[in-house]
Design an enzyme around this catalytic site. Structure first.
Site, short mmCIF file in Angstrom:
data_model
loop_
_atom_site.label_atom_id
_atom_site.label_comp_id
_atom_site.label_asym_id
_atom_site.label_seq_id
_atom_site.Cartn_x
_atom_site.Cartn_y
_atom_site.Cartn_z
N CYS A 1 53.20 18.07 96.59
CA CYS A 1 54.28 17.10 96.44
C CYS A 1 55.21 17.52 95.30
O CYS A 1 55.35 16.80 94.30
CB CYS A 1 53.70 15.72 96.17
SG CYS A 1 52.58 15.22 97.47
N GLU B 1 41.89 47.33 78.96
CA GLU B 1 41.41 46.08 79.55
C GLU B 1 42.22 45.67 80.78
O GLU B 1 42.90 44.65 80.79
CB GLU B 1 41.50 44.95 78.51
CG GLU B 1 40.67 45.19 77.28
CD GLU B 1 40.89 44.15 76.20
OE1 GLU B 1 41.92 43.44 76.24
OE2 GLU B 1 40.04 44.05 75.32
N GLY C 1 43.26 44.04 84.20
CA GLY C 1 42.85 42.94 85.07
C GLY C 1 43.60 43.07 86.38
O GLY C 1 43.08 43.51 87.41
N ARG C 2 44.90 42.73 86.30
CA ARG C 2 45.76 42.72 87.49
C ARG C 2 45.72 44.02 88.28
O ARG C 2 45.62 44.01 89.51
CB ARG C 2 47.20 42.45 87.01
CG ARG C 2 48.19 42.25 88.12
CD ARG C 2 49.62 42.30 87.56
NE ARG C 2 49.80 41.54 86.35
CZ ARG C 2 50.19 40.26 86.29
NH1 ARG C 2 50.45 39.61 87.40
NH2 ARG C 2 50.33 39.65 85.12
N ARG D 1 51.66 31.18 90.56
CA ARG D 1 52.57 32.14 89.93
C ARG D 1 54.04 31.94 90.30
O ARG D 1 54.90 32.03 89.42
CB ARG D 1 52.11 33.57 90.19
CG ARG D 1 50.67 33.82 89.67
CD ARG D 1 50.28 35.28 89.67
NE ARG D 1 51.00 36.03 88.68
CZ ARG D 1 52.01 36.82 88.92
NH1 ARG D 1 52.42 37.02 90.16
NH2 ARG D 1 52.64 37.44 87.95
#
Ligand code: LLP
Length: 438
Positions: free
Chosen positions: A365, A294, A296-297, A334
């Protein structure tokens, strides 16, 4: 001229004007035309990563490459994945909705999640998703009921917590298996889960699932996990007469963010997984199951970049120089969330020698809204387009409207053409759901 900065998309070049180009598109011009912050994906690189996975795992027929849509998802990407004959991991009703809205084949969808609601499960069953990956006994019971009501025998995998935790550089085996996900191996819960799933009249248990972490840069944790899973599969056979036909090993292969990391190649991952599966199943006297992974990245991270415009330079003599850009933690959480590190490139002059060490700050901010610490840059100035490479995974998908910041636009670029695949949000979008008090 080819630009070999590893975290950038492979198609990155420097054009005659001395500017960064991705897939034949001048990034400064893209920023002018579509505005900033802007996510830019090299479409071909995503396709090539899918194909790399498929051909690397092709040696074991029936292996499913299940893209984890949490890394990045939109209709155009899901359409592309369907064209590439990938399967899809969705982790919520919302991700499932996106997939179905792009007409992704439901039988190739895996629904995950440790807190799926009855409605999410109901909807998944009604749409006949390929697998629900069971995460708890509570979910097992609800799904069995929901499937019964819908008159469907729902195929399921059962998520096991193997007690292997992979970190970026090392891995550990934890006896305690402290995780909110899945059925623990250590305390017998997993075996009980398998037994309950086998008894459930409206569920069809086809195999097991595990996922040991993300941004993994070593292969040993996968080997270790497969050995543990083989032992568990043997226990299921011996104690329950159940032979798992499928083994889903989750995602996790790392990406290069700075260029210094060297994630294993996809073919190395496949070699490790296939070899370890064959030998561990052999050791346990089991048939080799159908495999699934699986990623993703490792499919999208390096295919994507973010372009910002520098708004202000602030030098504190003897301390540091800040370059403040028009995005930040609302489009890339991240760094703030995990201390993740990125590099930065000035798109207008990527080859110029760096003259300064600059901290790239976001516009939010929060003092912690820092995108890149100590980037080496060639004298950045207001108006420069600054690019952070390797932002294709968990950037847009974790984006927010913090400080009233509209989410950026997302482009797919290919052969010199750019297509908007997600339109930039407007200020109107920010209040679209708000109700005035009459
Ligand atoms: N499968 C399961 C069950 C998962 O939980 C995940 C990621 C994947 C596959 C895909 O893992 P990948 O190949 O992308 O590593 N937001 C974090 C990452 C969280 C990953 C969660 N699960 C980040 O930005 O680094």
């Amino acid at each position: 001229m080819r630009l070999s900065i590893p975290p950038l998309p492979q198609s990155s070049t420097v054009n005659a004007a001395g500017r960064l180009e991705v897939a034949g598109c001048d990034v400064v011009e893209l920023a002018r035309e579509f505005g900033t912050p802007l996510f830019i994906y090299d479409e071909q690189q995503i396709r090539e990563r899918c194909r790399e996975y498929q051909s690397a795992f092709g040696r074991v027929p029936g292996t499913k490459i299940v893209y984890a849509s949490k890394a990045f998802s939109c209709l155009a990407l899901i359409q592309l994945l369907a064209e590439e004959e990938m399967s899809l991991d969705v982790a919520s009703g919302g991700e499932l909705f996106t997939a179905l809205s792009a007409w992704f084949p439901p039988e190739e969808i895996f629904l995950h999640g440790n807190a799926n609601t009855r409605d999410e499960l109901h909807w998944a069953v009604r749409n006949e998703v390929g697998y629900v990956v069971l995460d708890s006994l509570a979910e097992l019971e609800v799904l069995d009921r929901v499937a019964g009501e819908a008159g469907r025998r729902q195929p399921v995998l059962l998520r096991v917590t193997p007690g292997v935790e992979a970190h970026t550089h090392e891995f550990i085996q934890t006896g305690k298996q402290d995780s909110k996900f899945g059925f623990c191996l250590a305390d017998g819960v997993a075996l009980d889960g398998v037994s309950r799933a086998l008894e459930a009249p409206n569920l069809k248990l086809e195999g097991l699932h595990c996922h040991i972490g993300s941004q993994i840069l070593a292969l040993e944790p996968y080997r270790k996990t497969i050995a543990i899973m083989a032992d568990f599969m043997a226990a299921c056979r011996d104690k329950l007469g159940f032979e798992a036909g499928s083994l889903d090993l989750g995602g996790g292969l790392g990406a290069a963010y700075l260029g210094a990391e060297q994630p294993p190649r996809v073919d190395e991952l496949a070699e490790t997984i296939v070899t370890a599966t064959r030998s561990e199943m052999n050791r346990a006297g089991l048939a080799v199951p159908r495999l699934a992974v699986e990623p993703g990245r490792s499919i999208v991270a390096n295919a994507g970049i973010t372009a910002y415009e520098i708004q202000a330079i602030k030098t504190i003599p003897g301390v540091r120089t800040y370059a403040a850009v028009d995005g930040g933690m609302s489009d890339n959480l991240r760094p703030a969330l995990y201390g993740a590190e990125y590099m930065a490139v000035i798109a207008g002059r990527p080859l110029e020698e760096p003259t300064a060490s600059v901290t790239v700050a976001g516009k939010h901010c929060e003092s912690g809204d820092i995108l890149v610490k100590d980037a080496r840059l060639p004298d950045p100035a207001r108006g420069d387009i600054l690019v952070t490479p390797a932002t294709g995974a968990y950037g847009y998908s974790m984006a927010s409207n913090y400080n009233g910041q509209p989410r950026p636009a997302v482009l797919f670029v290919k052969d010199g053409d750019a297509r908007v695949v997600i339109i930039r949000e407007t200020y109107e979008d920010l209040i679209r759901l708000h109700q005035r008090i009459e």
